[in-house]
Design an enzyme around this catalytic site. Structure first.
Site, PDB file in Angstrom:
ATOM      1  N   ASP A 103      42.903 -77.458 -82.279  1.00 18.57           N
ATOM      2  CA  ASP A 103      44.152 -78.096 -82.929  1.00 18.57           C
ATOM      3  C   ASP A 103      44.785 -79.241 -82.022  1.00 18.57           C
ATOM      4  O   ASP A 103      45.094 -78.908 -81.009  1.00 18.57           O
ATOM      5  CB  ASP A 103      45.166 -76.993 -83.152  1.00 18.57           C
ATOM      6  CG  ASP A 103      46.295 -77.231 -84.423  1.00 18.57           C
ATOM      7  OD1 ASP A 103      46.232 -76.758 -85.424  1.00 18.57           O
ATOM      8  OD2 ASP A 103      47.080 -78.144 -83.975  1.00 18.57           O
TER       9      ASP A 103
ATOM     10  N   ASN B 288      47.363 -70.325 -93.600  1.00 22.53           N
ATOM     11  CA  ASN B 288      48.418 -70.672 -94.256  1.00 22.53           C
ATOM     12  C   ASN B 288      48.033 -71.116 -95.915  1.00 22.53           C
ATOM     13  O   ASN B 288      47.364 -71.815 -95.854  1.00 22.53           O
ATOM     14  CB  ASN B 288      49.403 -71.772 -93.730  1.00 22.53           C
ATOM     15  CG  ASN B 288      49.998 -71.237 -92.106  1.00 22.53           C
ATOM     16  OD1 ASN B 288      50.281 -70.094 -92.120  1.00 22.53           O
ATOM     17  ND2 ASN B 288      49.851 -72.174 -91.430  1.00 22.53           N
TER      18      ASN B 288
ATOM     19  N   GLN C  20      51.398 -74.629 -95.127  1.00 19.82           N
ATOM     20  CA  GLN C  20      50.054 -75.320 -94.950  1.00 19.82           C
ATOM     21  C   GLN C  20      50.497 -76.869 -95.079  1.00 19.82           C
ATOM     22  O   GLN C  20      51.272 -77.235 -95.953  1.00 19.82           O
ATOM     23  CB  GLN C  20      49.130 -75.062 -96.307  1.00 19.82           C
ATOM     24  CG  GLN C  20      47.867 -75.630 -96.292  1.00 19.82           C
ATOM     25  CD  GLN C  20      46.960 -75.216 -97.428  1.00 19.82           C
ATOM     26  OE1 GLN C  20      47.116 -74.589 -98.242  1.00 19.82           O
ATOM     27  NE2 GLN C  20      45.679 -75.779 -97.115  1.00 19.82           N
ATOM     28  N   SER C  21      49.939 -77.795 -94.103  1.00 22.02           N
ATOM     29  CA  SER C  21      50.099 -79.067 -94.282  1.00 22.02           C
ATOM     30  C   SER C  21      48.954 -79.833 -94.650  1.00 22.02           C
ATOM     31  O   SER C  21      48.988 -81.028 -94.907  1.00 22.02           O
ATOM     32  CB  SER C  21      50.989 -79.559 -92.833  1.00 22.02           C
ATOM     33  OG  SER C  21      50.011 -79.085 -91.807  1.00 22.02           O
ATOM     34  N   VAL C  22      47.734 -79.182 -94.290  1.00 19.94           N
ATOM     35  CA  VAL C  22      46.515 -80.117 -94.324  1.00 19.94           C
ATOM     36  C   VAL C  22      45.642 -79.209 -95.560  1.00 19.94           C
ATOM     37  O   VAL C  22      45.406 -78.105 -95.434  1.00 19.94           O
ATOM     38  CB  VAL C  22      45.350 -79.959 -93.207  1.00 19.94           C
ATOM     39  CG1 VAL C  22      44.307 -80.619 -93.581  1.00 19.94           C
ATOM     40  CG2 VAL C  22      46.352 -80.815 -92.142  1.00 19.94           C
TER      41      VAL C  22
ATOM     42  N   HIS D 195      41.552 -73.959 -93.780  1.00 21.23           N
ATOM     43  CA  HIS D 195      41.326 -73.874 -92.505  1.00 21.23           C
ATOM     44  C   HIS D 195      41.730 -72.456 -91.938  1.00 21.23           C
ATOM     45  O   HIS D 195      42.845 -71.851 -92.279  1.00 21.23           O
ATOM     46  CB  HIS D 195      41.755 -74.877 -91.553  1.00 21.23           C
ATOM     47  CG  HIS D 195      43.473 -75.328 -91.606  1.00 21.23           C
ATOM     48  ND1 HIS D 195      43.711 -75.987 -93.038  1.00 21.23           N
ATOM     49  CD2 HIS D 195      44.565 -74.892 -91.140  1.00 21.23           C
ATOM     50  CE1 HIS D 195      44.981 -76.147 -92.961  1.00 21.23           C
ATOM     51  NE2 HIS D 195      45.358 -75.484 -91.787  1.00 21.23           N
TER      52      HIS D 195
ATOM     53  N   HIS E 270      43.078 -70.525 -88.598  1.00 20.82           N
ATOM     54  CA  HIS E 270      43.781 -70.738 -87.266  1.00 20.82           C
ATOM     55  C   HIS E 270      43.386 -69.698 -86.398  1.00 20.82           C
ATOM     56  O   HIS E 270      43.565 -68.448 -86.545  1.00 20.82           O
ATOM     57  CB  HIS E 270      45.336 -70.911 -87.201  1.00 20.82           C
ATOM     58  CG  HIS E 270      45.994 -72.002 -87.843  1.00 20.82           C
ATOM     59  ND1 HIS E 270      46.466 -73.143 -87.355  1.00 20.82           N
ATOM     60  CD2 HIS E 270      46.129 -71.999 -89.401  1.00 20.82           C
ATOM     61  CE1 HIS E 270      47.165 -74.008 -88.242  1.00 20.82           C
ATOM     62  NE2 HIS E 270      47.013 -73.417 -89.469  1.00 20.82           N
TER      63      HIS E 270
HETATM   64  P1  5GP Z   1      48.372 -76.056 -91.503  1.00 24.82           P
HETATM   65  O1  5GP Z   1      49.954 -76.340 -91.164  1.00 24.82           O
HETATM   66  O2  5GP Z   1      47.810 -76.729 -92.541  1.00 24.82           O
HETATM   67  O3  5GP Z   1      48.238 -74.502 -91.560  1.00 24.82           O
HETATM   68  O4  5GP Z   1      47.683 -76.383 -90.165  1.00 24.82           O
HETATM   69  C1  5GP Z   1      47.228 -77.706 -90.014  1.00 24.82           C
HETATM   70  C2  5GP Z   1      46.979 -77.841 -88.489  1.00 24.82           C
HETATM   71  O5  5GP Z   1      46.163 -79.033 -88.298  1.00 24.82           O
HETATM   72  C3  5GP Z   1      48.176 -77.997 -87.711  1.00 24.82           C
HETATM   73  O6  5GP Z   1      48.161 -76.711 -86.887  1.00 24.82           O
HETATM   74  C4  5GP Z   1      48.028 -79.353 -87.158  1.00 24.82           C
HETATM   75  O7  5GP Z   1      48.565 -79.283 -85.752  1.00 24.82           O
HETATM   76  C5  5GP Z   1      46.468 -79.547 -87.169  1.00 24.82           C
HETATM   77  N1  5GP Z   1      46.203 -81.005 -87.266  1.00 24.82           N
HETATM   78  C6  5GP Z   1      46.840 -81.906 -88.002  1.00 24.82           C
HETATM   79  N2  5GP Z   1      46.286 -83.145 -87.902  1.00 24.82           N
HETATM   80  C7  5GP Z   1      45.225 -82.956 -86.822  1.00 24.82           C
HETATM   81  C8  5GP Z   1      44.233 -83.857 -86.340  1.00 24.82           C
HETATM   82  O8  5GP Z   1      44.278 -84.999 -86.567  1.00 24.82           O
HETATM   83  N3  5GP Z   1      43.570 -83.234 -85.547  1.00 24.82           N
HETATM   84  C9  5GP Z   1      43.530 -81.818 -84.948  1.00 24.82           C
HETATM   85  N4  5GP Z   1      42.661 -81.605 -84.273  1.00 24.82           N
HETATM   86  N5  5GP Z   1      44.409 -81.124 -85.683  1.00 24.82           N
HETATM   87  C10 5GP Z   1      45.370 -81.584 -86.559  1.00 24.82           C
END
Ligand code: 5GP
Ligand code: ZN
Length: 112
Positions: free
Chosen positions: A30, A85, A92-94, A98, A100
């Site tokens: 991450d 998430n 969830q932001s992406v 995924h 973690h």
């Molecule tokens: P979410 O918030 O969707 O559960 O987790 C998305 C994760 O992706 C976050 O922990 C964030 O730090 C990580 N992330 C976002 N953009 C990038 C990226 O460009 N490269 C990597 N390696 N991680 C990313």
């Protein structure tokens, strides 16, 4: 999906610190780690959220879980957290599924 960040990481179009890859999954560190170990495990297949899984994905999810345990162990963690998430309200932001893998520090429950 060319507009999806994690699809671009899967294809190699976007850079990431990869720790595992195979036909169905990729694992990479991450970019904003929440602990000494923070690895994301993704399917190569674009699935937006956990809620979008179908029965066809059952074997894939099992594979992702096994990859998660493998990369945690390879990173020296016997104790770790596996988190997904699902939805913006859960953090969830992406929007490419995924898992973690977080470890290397004390983890409280519930996470908050
Ligand atoms: P979410 O918030 O969707 O559960 O987790 C998305 C994760 O992706 C976050 O922990 C964030 O730090 C990580 N992330 C976002 N953009 C990038 C990226 O460009 N490269 C990597 N390696 N991680 C990313
Ligand atoms: Zn994607």
């Amino acid at each position: 999906m060319s507009d999806c960040l994690f699809c671009r990481i899967s294809s190699g179009e976007a850079r990431a610190d990869r720790v595992h890859e195979d036909e169905h999954a990729v694992a990479f560190r991450d970019i904003n780690p929440a602990g000494p170990t923070h690895i994301l495990v993704i399917p190569r297949k674009h699935i937006a959220t956990l809620a979008d899984l179908t029965e066809d994905d059952d074997a894939l999810v099992g594979h992702l879980a096994r990859v998660a345990a493998k990369v945690a162990k390879a990173d020296g963690q016997s104790d770790f957290r596996l988190a997904v998430n699902c939805g913006a309200g859960a953090g969830q932001s992406v929007f490419h599924l995924h898992m973690h893998v977080i470890g290397g520090r004390a983890l409280k429950w519930p996470p908050g």
